[in-house]
Design a protein around this motif. Structure first.
Motif, PDB file in Angstrom:
ATOM      1  N   LEU A  98     -20.501  34.904  -8.863  1.00  0.00           N
ATOM      2  CA  LEU A  98     -19.376  35.115  -7.952  1.00  0.00           C
ATOM      3  C   LEU A  98     -19.601  34.404  -6.619  1.00  0.00           C
ATOM      4  CD1 LEU A  98     -16.752  36.396  -6.997  1.00  0.00           C
ATOM      5  CD2 LEU A  98     -18.011  38.531  -6.561  1.00  0.00           C
ATOM      6  N   ILE A  99     -20.802  34.517  -6.072  1.00  0.00           N
ATOM      7  CA  ILE A  99     -21.113  33.848  -4.800  1.00  0.00           C
ATOM      8  C   ILE A  99     -20.990  32.326  -4.946  1.00  0.00           C
ATOM      9  CG2 ILE A  99     -22.950  33.404  -3.125  1.00  0.00           C
ATOM     10  CD1 ILE A  99     -23.938  36.277  -3.725  1.00  0.00           C
ATOM     11  N   ALA A 100     -21.553  31.788  -6.039  1.00  0.00           N
ATOM     12  CA  ALA A 100     -21.449  30.347  -6.272  1.00  0.00           C
ATOM     13  C   ALA A 100     -20.000  29.914  -6.427  1.00  0.00           C
ATOM     14  CB  ALA A 100     -22.252  29.964  -7.520  1.00  0.00           C
ATOM     15  N   SER A 101     -19.192  30.726  -7.114  1.00  0.00           N
ATOM     16  CA  SER A 101     -17.778  30.400  -7.303  1.00  0.00           C
ATOM     17  C   SER A 101     -17.026  30.429  -5.975  1.00  0.00           C
ATOM     18  CB  SER A 101     -17.146  31.385  -8.291  1.00  0.00           C
ATOM     19  OG  SER A 101     -17.792  31.341  -9.543  1.00  0.00           O
ATOM     20  N   ALA A 102     -17.339  31.424  -5.143  1.00  0.00           N
ATOM     21  CA  ALA A 102     -16.690  31.512  -3.837  1.00  0.00           C
ATOM     22  C   ALA A 102     -17.044  30.301  -2.962  1.00  0.00           C
ATOM     23  CB  ALA A 102     -17.089  32.808  -3.147  1.00  0.00           C
ATOM     24  N   MET A 103     -18.288  29.858  -3.027  1.00  0.00           N
ATOM     25  CA  MET A 103     -18.685  28.668  -2.268  1.00  0.00           C
ATOM     26  C   MET A 103     -17.946  27.429  -2.763  1.00  0.00           C
ATOM     27  SD  MET A 103     -22.794  29.362  -1.891  1.00  0.00           S
ATOM     28  CE  MET A 103     -23.076  27.846  -0.980  1.00  0.00           C
TER      29      MET A 103
ATOM     30  N   VAL B 214     -11.655  34.441  -9.407  1.00  0.00           N
ATOM     31  CA  VAL B 214     -10.935  35.598  -9.935  1.00  0.00           C
ATOM     32  C   VAL B 214     -11.645  36.157 -11.170  1.00  0.00           C
ATOM     33  CG1 VAL B 214      -8.753  36.361 -10.944  1.00  0.00           C
ATOM     34  CG2 VAL B 214      -8.734  34.783  -9.008  1.00  0.00           C
ATOM     35  N   SER B 215     -12.127  35.285 -12.041  1.00  0.00           N
ATOM     36  CA  SER B 215     -12.785  35.733 -13.274  1.00  0.00           C
ATOM     37  C   SER B 215     -14.089  36.463 -12.989  1.00  0.00           C
ATOM     38  CB  SER B 215     -13.052  34.531 -14.187  1.00  0.00           C
ATOM     39  OG  SER B 215     -11.857  33.905 -14.555  1.00  0.00           O
ATOM     40  N   THR B 216     -14.898  35.937 -12.072  1.00  0.00           N
ATOM     41  CA  THR B 216     -16.181  36.599 -11.786  1.00  0.00           C
ATOM     42  C   THR B 216     -15.973  37.924 -11.057  1.00  0.00           C
ATOM     43  OG1 THR B 216     -16.383  35.097  -9.872  1.00  0.00           O
ATOM     44  CG2 THR B 216     -17.653  34.554 -11.846  1.00  0.00           C
ATOM     45  N   ILE B 217     -14.926  38.026 -10.238  1.00  0.00           N
ATOM     46  CA  ILE B 217     -14.601  39.330  -9.635  1.00  0.00           C
ATOM     47  C   ILE B 217     -14.296  40.340 -10.727  1.00  0.00           C
ATOM     48  CG2 ILE B 217     -12.863  40.582  -8.288  1.00  0.00           C
ATOM     49  CD1 ILE B 217     -12.655  38.135  -6.473  1.00  0.00           C
TER      50      ILE B 217
ATOM     51  N   HIS C  44      -2.782  36.537 -10.322  1.00  0.00           N
ATOM     52  CA  HIS C  44      -2.199  37.886 -10.205  1.00  0.00           C
ATOM     53  C   HIS C  44      -2.343  38.658 -11.515  1.00  0.00           C
ATOM     54  CE1 HIS C  44       1.129  40.780 -10.609  1.00  0.00           C
ATOM     55  NE2 HIS C  44       1.548  40.045 -11.618  1.00  0.00           N
ATOM     56  N   HIS C  45      -2.007  38.011 -12.627  1.00  0.00           N
ATOM     57  CA  HIS C  45      -1.970  38.735 -13.893  1.00  0.00           C
ATOM     58  C   HIS C  45      -3.364  39.095 -14.394  1.00  0.00           C
ATOM     59  CE1 HIS C  45      -0.921  39.479 -18.187  1.00  0.00           C
ATOM     60  NE2 HIS C  45       0.102  40.059 -17.592  1.00  0.00           N
ATOM     61  N   ILE C  46      -4.339  38.226 -14.151  1.00  0.00           N
ATOM     62  CA  ILE C  46      -5.718  38.559 -14.521  1.00  0.00           C
ATOM     63  C   ILE C  46      -6.131  39.876 -13.865  1.00  0.00           C
ATOM     64  CG2 ILE C  46      -8.144  37.904 -14.188  1.00  0.00           C
ATOM     65  CD1 ILE C  46      -7.303  34.995 -14.537  1.00  0.00           C
TER      66      ILE C  46
END
Length: 540
Positions: free
Chosen positions: A48-53, A97-100, A346-348
């Motif tokens: 998640l951190i890597a994705s946010a970066m 969104v997926s990792t969250i 949104h839908h995820i």
């Protein structure tokens, strides 16, 4: 083109590499559940951190590409051969969104205390399989070539079969077998498409294929696109390729159903977006996609109206709302593509949240059947956790569902074609019927007294009670019905909050999806899009 420093190379690989390594560790330490849980949560948190970066970097600098095990090529000094991982604004948003979702669901699953059918034996294979699923999802969004995308889908298939049949009950094995058969058919069609693509273009690298397909005859190009659309349409549950979904998902444990419903179909939608905009620009299949989107919306929501089990009902609404995403992709304009990307995010979040709430309803009342439920309004926490995402799914303003649908409708109206206007009408009807469906669940499960339910006497229910974190409560143990662990409630509340964040920060998020859509639709013959530029090094 912004050059990718070495540390960005490592960053792009982390969402796939870390969960795979963690899966190996948790499998080796299967007799230590606490270690498994810590490693799993830590690995997904790193992803998640890597994705946010990467989300931040792509918003500032655009698209990045890295090559793993590549070799030079005469045409392109940087070499398109080997494994290429590409992150742009679309894939970065999907990763975040997926990792969250994956993080919240695994915390929920830990709180639920998933078992394999007995109270004595924990399922040591669940968390390793979940981590492999995480790696497959992340790699699907990063894959820069068709074969690597195919491998990601197969990783998803292997892990999802294990998760779907967890507990080995007759219903789950039957549903799992059906799911695997459909997925195998999809994989075979995808593999045929890969062979077709390689024989036509001599490459499987998406960026290089995009350049070479410009010189392929229109009929051959359309045939290849049709094969890939069928493969991805099965994954995305686009009508008439969606009949497998309502029978496969509802039998699995709540967290497994939630992550399947929220994420796996969106991997197929992502693949359709990528191929439609990168490989086959020009809208040759837009009319087909419009018809499929309209049919998906209407057939899905009419199926939902006929259901009395909440899981099956939500599975049909999942199918119907895939139609909204196909709507945006088919219209193909910058605003409709931006709206489709926003609606996917949104839908995820909303669909995953609702399936998690159904797990809480099962824990609270012992059933997910509307014929047995009633009086759940006595639990205000549970009522709030259901009502907010339900209104969001129904498109009530000012929630993100309303914002996304209005943007999609605007894109359809601007298109102005007959099919676009039919899609606009179908989208409005589907939204109203979705609101009716969730209102029916609210009226019967929450407001109606349990005594008025046709089979209310068959449900074992006690008062709502939060139990301390770490207390293991089994869904299979009927004496524990009525107790909702805090580690199930809190991740669900976090998902509700993230869904609301899409509303609160809709302006900046839509600004980001606008940029992502511009990158996608900015694709003309003889012109390098940002994606192609990042991979091949050509300049616009």
């Amino acid at each position: 083109m912004i050059p990718a420093p070495s540390w960005i190379t490592v960053l792009i690989a982390l969402p796939t590499l870390v969960p795979l390594l963690a899966a190996a560790l948790t499998l080796l330490r299967g007799r230590n559940p606490r270690f498994q849980r810590a490693v799993t949560v830590g690995a997904i948190s790193v992803a998640l951190i890597a994705s946010a970066m990467m989300l931040y970097l792509t918003s500032q600098y655009g698209t990045f590409a890295v090559r793993i095990g590549g070799w030079g090529d005469k045409g392109y000094p940087n070499g398109p051969l080997g494994i290429t991982l590409v992150v742009d604004r679309l894939s970065a948003l999907m990763l975040v969104v997926s990792t969250i979702v994956l993080l919240c669901v695994v915390i929920y699953a830990i709180g639920q205390g998933i078992r394999d059918g007995t109270t004595q034996q924990p399922v040591s294979i669940f968390l390793p399989s979940y981590l492999i699923l995480t790696a497959g999802v992340c790699n699907s969004f990063l894959a820069g070539d068709l074969f690597n995308m195919y491998v990601s889908f197969e990783v998803l298939l292997a892990a999802s079969f294990v998760l779907l049949t967890l507990g080995a009950s007759a219903d789950r094995v039957r549903a799992g077998a059906s799911y695997v058969m459909v997925s195998m058919v999809s994989s075979l069609i995808f593999l045929a498409g890969i062979a077709f693509a390689y024989s036509t273009t001599g490459t499987l690298n998406l960026a290089e294929m995009a350049v070479r397909l410009e010189h392929v005859p229109t009929g051959t190009r359309n045939a290849l696109f049709a094969v890939l659309l069928v493969a991805f349409g099965i994954k995305a549950a686009v009508f008439p390729l969606s009949t497998w979904l309502p029978d496969s998902y509802p039998t699995a444990p709540a967290p497994v159903t939630a992550v399947f419903a929220g994420l796996l179909t969106k991997v197929g939608v992502y693949a359709i977006i990528r191929t439609n905009t990168l490989l086959f620009p020009g809208g040759t299949m837009d009319n087909v996609l419009m018809v499929a989107g309209l049919a998906t919306m209407l057939v899905g929501i009419f199926g939902a109206i006929a259901q009395s089990d909440i899981k099956r009902l939500l599975s049909f609404t999942l199918v119907s709302h895939i139609g909204y995403m196909i709507f945006g992709i088919a219209v193909g304009s910058q605003i409709s593509m931006s709206a489709a990307i926003y609606y996917v995010a949104h839908h995820i979040l909303v669909q995953t949240t609702l399936f998690l709430v159904v797990g809480l309803i099962e824990r609270q009342a012992g059933s997910a059947s509307l014929r047995r439920l009633g009086g759940l309004i006595a639990s205000p926490v549970l009522a709030a956790l259901f009502l907010i995402p339900a209104l969001n799914l129904g498109g009530i303003p000012p929630f993100s569902g309303f914002i996304g649908k209005v943007a999609l409708l605007e894109g359809g109206v601007r298109d102005g074609s007959v099919l676009a206007w039919l899609l606009v009408a179908g989208a409005v009807i589907t939204s109203l019927l979705t609101l009716y469906v969730v209102a029916r669940v609210w009226a019967k499960a929450f407001w109606r007294p349990r005594a008025d339910a046709p089979e209310g006497e068959l449900t074992n229910s006690t008062a709502s009670a939060l139990v301390p974190e770490g207390v293991d409560v089994l869904l299979a143990d009927r004496e524990d019905v009525g107790r909702m662990p805090a580690t199930m409630v809190l991740p669900t509340a976090m998902m509700v909050a993230v869904g609301l964040a899409l509303t609160v920060w809709a302006g900046p998020i839509f600004g980001f999806t606008d940029d992502a859509a511009t990158d996608l639709v900015d694709r003309e013959p003889g012109v390098c899009s940002p994606y192609i530029t990042a991979v091949l090094g050509c300049e616009k």
